[in-house]
Write an enzyme that holds these catalytic residues in place. Structure first.
Site, mmCIF file in Angstrom:
data_model
loop_
_atom_site.group_PDB
_atom_site.id
_atom_site.type_symbol
_atom_site.label_atom_id
_atom_site.label_comp_id
_atom_site.label_asym_id
_atom_site.label_seq_id
_atom_site.Cartn_x
_atom_site.Cartn_y
_atom_site.Cartn_z
ATOM 1 N N SER A 79 1.011 -0.899 -0.015
ATOM 2 C CA SER A 79 0.231 -0.014 -0.059
ATOM 3 C C SER A 79 1.174 1.024 0.192
ATOM 4 O O SER A 79 2.077 1.861 0.677
ATOM 5 C CB SER A 79 -0.833 -0.598 1.180
ATOM 6 N N GLU A 80 0.408 2.036 -0.726
ATOM 7 C CA GLU A 80 1.616 3.258 -0.724
ATOM 8 C C GLU A 80 1.745 3.890 -0.019
ATOM 9 O O GLU A 80 2.814 4.889 0.548
ATOM 10 C CB GLU A 80 1.104 4.460 -1.710
ATOM 11 N N ASN A 81 0.517 3.889 1.705
ATOM 12 C CA ASN A 81 1.022 4.674 2.825
ATOM 13 C C ASN A 81 1.896 4.338 3.267
ATOM 14 O O ASN A 81 2.457 4.214 4.213
ATOM 15 C CB ASN A 81 -0.408 5.304 3.112
ATOM 16 N N SER B 181 8.615 3.734 0.178
ATOM 17 C CA SER B 181 7.537 2.723 0.266
ATOM 18 C C SER B 181 6.958 3.833 -1.928
ATOM 19 O O SER B 181 7.230 2.272 -2.696
ATOM 20 C CB SER B 181 5.958 3.382 0.280
#
Lengths: 217, 216
Positions: free
Chosen positions: A46-48, A88
């Protein structure tokens, strides 16, 4: 007969192989996680700043400080890791994501993708999409074949692009296309659908694969 | 040395018109107390650098709704309809930057780099006005560093000199922004004594943090 979104998500899930690092976009791509076979273990990124996402928590049991890039509460699997946004996107741009599955407003026969802005109407921003399409090893567009009957698979995208020549595969409820050097190739067709049906709602030119198969869902 | 100050003192350091980086991702890991302080004290005309504008009632979204922002540099405004409305009405300026480019520009500033080359945005409107380079037959855009007057970040456990660890998905932009502003104010869920945190697990070394505000 399952609905269009379910067909698309089920078929896209078949592209995920054991050990893959996978990033799923918002909407239909998120549903893909529901159809990954039990024997296939993938690492959902997940990007976060998460790798190893698990399913949504049971109601009332979620941690509001553990959310995915869509802001929804999630869980993590044993072996998960948290990191900052720079790492990330090093994972994303650096080619460490095996597959990303994204939605689209438009996609064209050269593999160009538009999925972040409709000027004057809808300006959500690109978020991490522009990084994902240049960085992931394989980019799959998972979307409904048309928008209110209008083709979304075009000769040339009309909206501002997310990336140029980035799409590898398009999965809709009607069929599966691969983007090749020769152009778009129809590889699979949904049960009960004909090539003529697809031609009617596809603006792009496409080649019909000589081994055209029934979509495996 | 003790960097812990109260909220009032912290907010007094933030002036009208400053450029302020704020950590968080859709409000997750955002220093909400510091945002309360900005709203209460009437600080305005801010340029905000943040991943997104969160929601109207959460995180950076509250600064937008309360009209404290004249410009925002961000990757996503889709979850806060008020940002879009103010942008269309020309009440606020919005500069959209791809997420990975945004965080790396901030990192470049903190790391003393003059910029970096990224393939992200090649062939899109993001490349407008930027220098392009071809390296080994692949095209890249030159992206420049991005700093701020102040960074407002959220840590989980912090000792009194600012050594900080984070919690789950609250980390996101926080450790990167901690390196890229002239003044760094950290809002901590828990403040502990120096020596209590294992040096092996520190994510943000205390040297990056100027002041600490505790929650509760």
């Amino acid at each position: 007969m399952p609905d269009a979104k379910e067909i698309i998500a089920k078929r896209a899930a078949k592209e995920l192989k054991d050990g893959y690092v996978v990033n799923l976009g918002i909407g239909i791509p998120t549903l893909v996680a529901n159809y990954i076979p039990e024997e296939v273990e993938v690492f959902l990124q997940s990007e976060n700043g998460i790798i190893g996402m698990g399913p949504a928590p049971e109601p009332e049991k979620g941690d509001p400080n553990l959310v995915n890039a869509g802001g929804q509460m999630i869980t993590v699997k044993p072996g998960a890791a948290f990191f900052d946004s720079s790492l990330s996107f090093s994972i994303i741009r650096g080619g460490h994501v095996d597959v990303t599955v994204l939605g689209a407003l438009e996609v064209d026969q050269e593999g160009n993708l538009a999925n972040w802005i409709i000027p004057g109407k809808l300006v959500p921003g690109m978020g991490g999409a522009m990084d994902l399409v240049v960085g992931a090893r394989k980019v799959i567009v998972a979307m409904e074949h048309t928008a209110k009957g209008k083709p979304k698979i075009l000769k040339r995208c009309t909206l501002p692009l997310t990336g140029i020549r980035v799409v590898d595969m398009i999965i809709t409820e009607m069929g599966v296309f691969e983007v090749t050097d020769k152009g778009l190739v129809l590889k699979e067709i949904a049960p009960g659908t004909s090539v003529e049906d697809i031609k009617k709602v596809t603006e792009a030119d496409f080649i019909i694969d000589k081994n055209l198969r029934i979509m495996n869902i | 040395m003790d960097k812990v100050i109260n909220l009032e003192k912290a907010i007094s350091l933030i002036k009208n018109g400053m450029t302020v980086m704020i950590g968080g991702f859709l409000g997750n890991g955002t220093p909400e107390l510091l945002i309360d302080g900005i709203i209460e004290r009437g600080v305005k005309d801010l340029t905000i650098i943040a991943n997104d504008t969160a929601f109207p009632d959460k995180g950076i979204g509250r600064l937008i709704v309360n009209r404290r922002v004249k410009k925002v540099i961000t990757s996503h405004i889709g979850t806060n309809p008020e940002t879009g409305r103010q942008m269309t009405a020309k009440e606020i300026e919005v500069e959209l930057v791809p997420q990975g480019t945004l965080v790396e520009r901030i990192r470049a500033k903190g790391a003393g780099l003059g910029g970096f080359l990224t393939p992200t945005g090649v062939g899109t409107i993001v490349e407008e006005g930027k220098e392009k380079f071809k390296i080994d037959n692949k095209e890249y855009l030159l992206e420049k560093p991005l700093g701020a007057d102040v960074a407002l970040i959220r840590g989980y456990k912090t000792d009194r000199i600012g050594n900080t660890v984070y919690y789950k998905s609250m980390r996101n932009f926080n450790p990167i922004m901690a390196m890229a502003a002239d003044l760094v104010i950290l809002e901590a869920d828990h403040i502990v004594e120096v020596g209590e945190l294992d040096p092996d697990i520190i994510v943000t070394p205390g040297i990056f943090v100027d002041y600490i505000v505790g929650r509760g």
